[in-house]
Scaffold this motif. Structure first.
Motif, mmCIF file in Angstrom:
data_model
loop_
_atom_site.group_PDB
_atom_site.id
_atom_site.type_symbol
_atom_site.label_atom_id
_atom_site.label_comp_id
_atom_site.label_asym_id
_atom_site.label_seq_id
_atom_site.Cartn_x
_atom_site.Cartn_y
_atom_site.Cartn_z
ATOM 1 N N ILE A 30 -8.172 -0.826 3.066
ATOM 2 C CA ILE A 30 -6.848 -1.446 2.951
ATOM 3 C C ILE A 30 -6.921 -2.941 3.231
ATOM 4 O O ILE A 30 -6.287 -3.752 2.534
ATOM 5 N N VAL B 283 0.857 -1.184 0.000
ATOM 6 C CA VAL B 283 0.000 0.000 0.000
ATOM 7 C C VAL B 283 0.895 1.236 0.000
ATOM 8 O O VAL B 283 1.833 1.329 0.808
ATOM 9 N N THR C 110 -1.999 -0.990 -3.763
ATOM 10 C CA THR C 110 -3.115 -0.063 -3.550
ATOM 11 C C THR C 110 -2.509 1.318 -3.339
ATOM 12 O O THR C 110 -1.584 1.479 -2.534
#
Length: 356
Positions: free
Chosen positions: A353, A175, A292
């Protein structure tokens, strides 16, 4: 046009004089007064409340942090912290950001007068930016580095665009988060809500050199995941967030099936170092659909181009919504450029997330 009314609170006569002179030279700003301590500042504020306060932290009679907390409790107002570059100063400044301060101006212990005169553009920009923040959100999140006056470079100055080649397959997710004004509080909300087994996270928060280590320490003290300031060649691991050091760019790369970060020098990109665009481009190139990308509260457009590159590389992309942003600048620009798949409230980012 109504001018932005500013109150300066600093026990240094030199700082009060120079800052007042710099700000008064801008026709958009009106300096209401300059107080040597918070008690005198309160007297000024009883007569006329400022739009923005420029505040020192180490002062007699009442320290700046206590004064800030009083303001944010009684009548939330944008506050710019003038802090020294000492390690202790960095720690208390991070506490001030957590309490609702809008931005930091670095203040050295020596050569104050010449420094403040040279930093006149930064001082003015910080006040103009602070006057635009969503104070209600800023105050409610209690649990930027002003732009540099240089040519605006893009991520090409640090990292070449991706070639679109096929990546080696891996199941490890990562992420990447980018944020600026209001991000210190917002990141705490997000990272503190993550479980210990969260994917590896890399973060660019626009923040001056010497403050990011203290910021990482603060986050680490309130999070279940480990939060540290990134160092060159450090691995990106599940359950850990790496914060880009102030004054350096952070890039992610593949090393076999692992992800590692490079912490490097380089020019300002979008007038920032570290730059969100630099990080996002590197993640797009090395992680593609395994990543992400999240863009959060902040002034300007840093990260908008990089998030679009991440989306084009197959990454999932998220923007913080306007209602929960202190400044809806960076997310707005990312949405406008087509880089955002999902727009969510701050309190929902941690769930986003872990949802995959």
């Amino acid at each position: 046009m109504n001018r932005i009314k500013v109150l300066i609170v600093d026990d240094s006569a030199v700082v009060r004089q120079v800052v007042a002179g710099v700000l008064a030279a801008d026709p958009r700003i009106e300096v209401l007064g300059a107080a040597a301590d918070p008690l005198l500042a309160i007297e000024y504020m009883r007569r006329q409340w400022p739009d923005v306060i420029v505040l020192d932290l180490e002062m007699p009679k009442m320290d700046g942090l206590t004064f800030l907390r009083k303001i944010m409790t009684e009548r939330p107002t944008p506050v710019i912290i003038c802090s020294t570059l000492t390690e202790a100063g960095a720690r208390v400044t991070i506490d001030a950001l957590a309490a609702g301060a809008a931005a930091i101006i670095q203040k050295p212990k020596l050569g104050l007068k010449s420094f403040l005169s040279a930093a006149s553009d930064d001082l003015t920009s910080a006040v103009l930016s602070a006057a635009r923040v969503n104070v209600a959100v800023l105050a409610g999140r209690r649990p930027p580095a002003p732009p540099q006056p240089v040519a605006k470079l893009n991520a090409d100055a640090v990292i070449a665009p991706g070639t679109g080649g096929t990546l080696i397959q891996t199941t490890e997710r990562v992420v990447a988060i980018g944020t600026s004004t209001g991000g210190t509080q917002a990141l705490e909300v997000v990272l503190a809500a993550l479980p210990r087994n969260a994917p590896g996270i890399v973060v660019v928060q626009h923040m001056p050199e010497k403050f990011t280590a203290a910021f990482a320490e603060r986050l680490n003290s309130v999070c279940r995941i480990t939060v540290v300031e990134a160092a060159h060649n450090m691995r990106v691991l599940p359950g850990q967030a790496l914060i880009a050091p102030g004054g350096k760019h952070m890039l992610m790369r593949r090393s076999g099936a692992q992800y590692v970060v490079d912490v490097v020098d380089g020019p300002l990109v979008n007038r920032h170092r570290p730059s969100v665009d630099v990080l996002f481009r590197s993640v797009a190139k090395c992680a593609g659909p395994n990543a992400t990308g999240i863009i959060m509260t902040g002034m300007g457009d840093d990260g908008a181009a990089g998030l679009l590159e991440m989306r084009s590389a197959g990454a999932r992309t998220i923007a913080q919504d306007e209602a929960s942003c202190v400044v809806y600048g960076m997310p707005k620009e990312a949405v406008k450029r087509g880089g955002v798949q999902h727009t969510v409230a701050l309190d929902a980012i941690a769930r986003s997330i872990t949802a995959v």
